[in-house]
Scaffold this active site. Structure first.
Site, PDB file in Angstrom:
ATOM      1  N   LYS A  76       0.855  -1.185   0.000  1.00  0.00           N
ATOM      2  CA  LYS A  76       0.000   0.000   0.000  1.00  0.00           C
ATOM      3  C   LYS A  76       0.893   1.239   0.000  1.00  0.00           C
ATOM      4  O   LYS A  76       1.903   1.265   0.714  1.00  0.00           O
ATOM      5  CB  LYS A  76      -0.890  -0.045   1.254  1.00  0.00           C
ATOM      6  CG  LYS A  76      -1.898   1.083   1.375  1.00  0.00           C
ATOM      7  CD  LYS A  76      -2.793   0.879   2.604  1.00  0.00           C
ATOM      8  CE  LYS A  76      -3.844   1.968   2.758  1.00  0.00           C
ATOM      9  NZ  LYS A  76      -4.744   1.726   3.915  1.00  0.00           N
ATOM     10  N   SER A 151      -9.784   1.986   3.041  1.00  0.00           N
ATOM     11  CA  SER A 151      -8.904   2.731   2.167  1.00  0.00           C
ATOM     12  C   SER A 151      -7.909   1.865   1.387  1.00  0.00           C
ATOM     13  O   SER A 151      -7.355   2.336   0.403  1.00  0.00           O
ATOM     14  CB  SER A 151      -8.109   3.740   2.996  1.00  0.00           C
ATOM     15  OG  SER A 151      -7.245   3.072   3.922  1.00  0.00           O
ATOM     16  N   SER A 175      -9.960  -0.458   7.196  1.00  0.00           N
ATOM     17  CA  SER A 175      -9.407  -0.348   5.839  1.00  0.00           C
ATOM     18  C   SER A 175      -8.708  -1.575   5.276  1.00  0.00           C
ATOM     19  O   SER A 175      -8.352  -1.588   4.105  1.00  0.00           O
ATOM     20  CB  SER A 175      -8.441   0.827   5.769  1.00  0.00           C
ATOM     21  OG  SER A 175      -9.172   2.010   5.655  1.00  0.00           O
TER      22      SER A 175
HETATM   23  N1  GLN Z   1     -13.166   4.250   6.546  1.00  0.00           N
HETATM   24  C1  GLN Z   1     -12.550   4.700   7.763  1.00  0.00           C
HETATM   25  C2  GLN Z   1     -12.145   6.141   7.618  1.00  0.00           C
HETATM   26  O1  GLN Z   1     -12.464   6.711   6.630  1.00  0.00           O
HETATM   27  C3  GLN Z   1     -11.368   3.834   8.087  1.00  0.00           C
HETATM   28  C4  GLN Z   1     -10.180   4.125   7.271  1.00  0.00           C
HETATM   29  C5  GLN Z   1      -9.003   3.279   7.643  1.00  0.00           C
HETATM   30  O2  GLN Z   1      -9.147   2.235   8.284  1.00  0.00           O
HETATM   31  N2  GLN Z   1      -7.833   3.742   7.246  1.00  0.00           N
HETATM   32  O3  GLN Z   1     -11.536   6.716   8.458  1.00  0.00           O
END
Ligand code: GLN
Length: 484
Positions: A76, A151, A175
């Site tokens: 990532k 994400s 995410s």
């Molecule tokens: N969807 C969540 C957010 O927008 C989690 C994102 C994540 O785990 N990086 O913060």
């Protein structure tokens, strides 16, 4: 290659069926030919990958093969990679070449893994759909009009499309698990402190954790072994021995107690996902597990609690992006204030700015007690819910996401609906627990994911429980129709 798992590839490499250079070339070709459909990579590091592959082949010839020797993977683009652009999918870091590598990247490279490239994500990992990336949205290989989740959407799409056998992800509120669910993969968020956060660009430091995304629990076990472990460079990384997760996969599940929280089957849950989770629980019954109804009473407070704590931490973490030391700088600043203001206005996207505003507000003198302190108190109640539940059960099961992959553009203008994507995953980060998502069905041709949550540092049991289910089911082997 696309249908190979990590375990298949490691066996084939060890047996000499193919070299790392051969399979690395094949993945690189595939990325070149097919990633135009998905946009799952931000950077492809072909030359470096081939060098690493040749070095892995040479190491094997010398009898020095590491545990992931010659295995191509993707990282990532939130992990710093020395000499390679590390963008976090933000204009702010579009020109940033990391001067060092994250511990996760170093450890996997030391085990012999070959980095194919850096995968797309929501900007600074803020999002659930991979639509906030400066490099454009990622498309779900199961249906290109749908989001891959976020994400870690680029990592999920790359693996689901067969462009990499596995990838790293990070999980602050879901995410790893939510994109794994939406793309039909197995993804594990380890216990907070299990994996070093050094060199992982910080979003919310008390919640962020790196983990593997792959097709099977067995693959995640192989990958976690090389990612986990103490690192003096991260003061929150715990000095707890790393078990051999792979060796522990063959556990008998008889007598295992799996708790099913009633709050995880609430009104917002897509009924087909609920059915798929119940069918998987039936399989667990057949494997000898006992299914127990439990309650996690503060579940509905998890999303509001997270959306105070995570933005608060993000607002302080992102203060370093000021146009002075590295990253984007606005043109012709008039003075220092103008430099800061315009750099941050032009360098950050909408969602990131929203989080900075919310976080700064929650931390401001007049509102700290009402929001931030209150959220921390609620966080403790949420942790206590799990502590109580784990007195009664060994694992907790439920859906990973409330719905299958949704349409590109469908939720992007409605942040609150988007935030509810993580309604079942966020509490786990607030409590610091390990959890995984694995595929348990298909609904209208789109994957359904089930989440398993474990006690602190009980990744071994989680992986074994998922692996046992994958011995009696084949959802994890299904491929997106045009990626067979
Ligand atoms: N969807 C969540 C957010 O927008 C989690 C994102 C994540 O785990 N990086 O913060």
């Amino acid at each position: 290659m696309p249908s190979h798992t990590v375990a298949d590839l490691l066996r084939g490499l060890a047996a000499g069926d193919f070299s790392s250079e051969e399979i690395t070339r094949q993945y690189l070709n595939d990325i070149e030919q097919r990633d135009g459909h998905y946009n799952s990579f931000i950077s492809v590091t072909a030359e470096q990958a081939l060098n690493q592959a040749r070095a892995a082949d040479a190491a094997r010839a010398n009898g020095e093969a590491g545990s992931l020797n010659g295995l191509p993977i993707a990282h990532k683009d939130i992990f710093c990679t020395e000499g390679v652009r590390t963008s976090c999918a933000s204009k702010m870091l579009d020109n940033f070449i990391a001067p060092y590598s994250a511990t996760v990247v170093e450890k996997m490279a030391a085990a012999g893994a070959v980095m194919l490239g850096k995968t797309n994500l929501d900007e600074f990992a803020m999002g659930s759909s991979n639509e906030t990336s400066f490099y454009g949205a990622v498309r779900n290989p199961w249906n290109r009009d749908k989001v891959p989740g976020g994400s870690s959407g680029g990592s999920a799409a790359a693996v689901a499309a067969g462009l990499a056998p596995a990838a790293t992800g990070t999980d602050t509120g879901g995410s790893i698990r939510q994109p794994a669910a939406l793309c039909g993969l197995t993804g594990l968020k380890p216990t907070y402190g299990r994996v070093s956060r050094y060199g992982m660009i910080a979003f919310a430091s008390s919640l962020d954790q790196a983990g593997p995304m792959a097709r099977t629990a067995e693959d995640c076990a192989l990958l976690l072994k090389s990612m986990a472990g103490f690192d003096a460079k991260d003061s929150t990384c715990m000095d707890v021995p790393v078990p051999d997760y792979h060796a522990a996969l063959d556990q008998d599940l008889r007598g295992l107690k799996i708790g099913v929280p009633k709050e995880y089957f609430s009104a917002g849950l897509d009924s087909a996902i609920g059915d798929a989770v119940h069918a998987a629980l039936d399989e667990y019954r057949k494997l000898g597990a006992e299914i127990v109804d439990i309650t996690l009473p503060h579940t509905e407070l998890a999303v509001p609690c997270y959306y105070v704590i995570a933005p608060a931490e993000a607002s302080t973490n992102l203060s370093r992006f000021d146009g002075v030391r590295y990253g984007y700088r606005c043109e012709n600043p008039q003075d220092l204030d103008d430099l800061y203001t315009r750099t941050r206005d032009e360098g950050f996207g909408e969602e990131v700015k929203r989080r900075i505003l919310v976080g700064t507000y929650a931390l401001s003198a007049g509102f700290y007690d009402a929001y931030y302190r209150k959220a921390q108190q609620i966080r403790r109640l949420i942790k206590n819910d799990f502590t109580e539940a784990f007195k009664q059960v060994d694992l907790i099961a439920g859906p990973t996401a409330p719905n299958p992959a949704f349409g590109l553009g469908e939720k992007v203008s409605d942040p609150v609906t988007m935030y509810l994507e993580d309604i079942y995953t966020i509490a786990v980060n607030l409590a610091g627990l390990p959890a995984l998502s694995m595929p348990v069905g298909l609904t209208n041709g789109l994957p359904a994911g089930m989440q398993l949550i474990g006690r602190d540092f009980d990744e071994g049991r989680l992986l074994a429980a998922a692996h046992q289910y994958q011995q009696v089911s084949d959802w994890h082997l299904r491929r997106a129709p045009d990626c067979e």
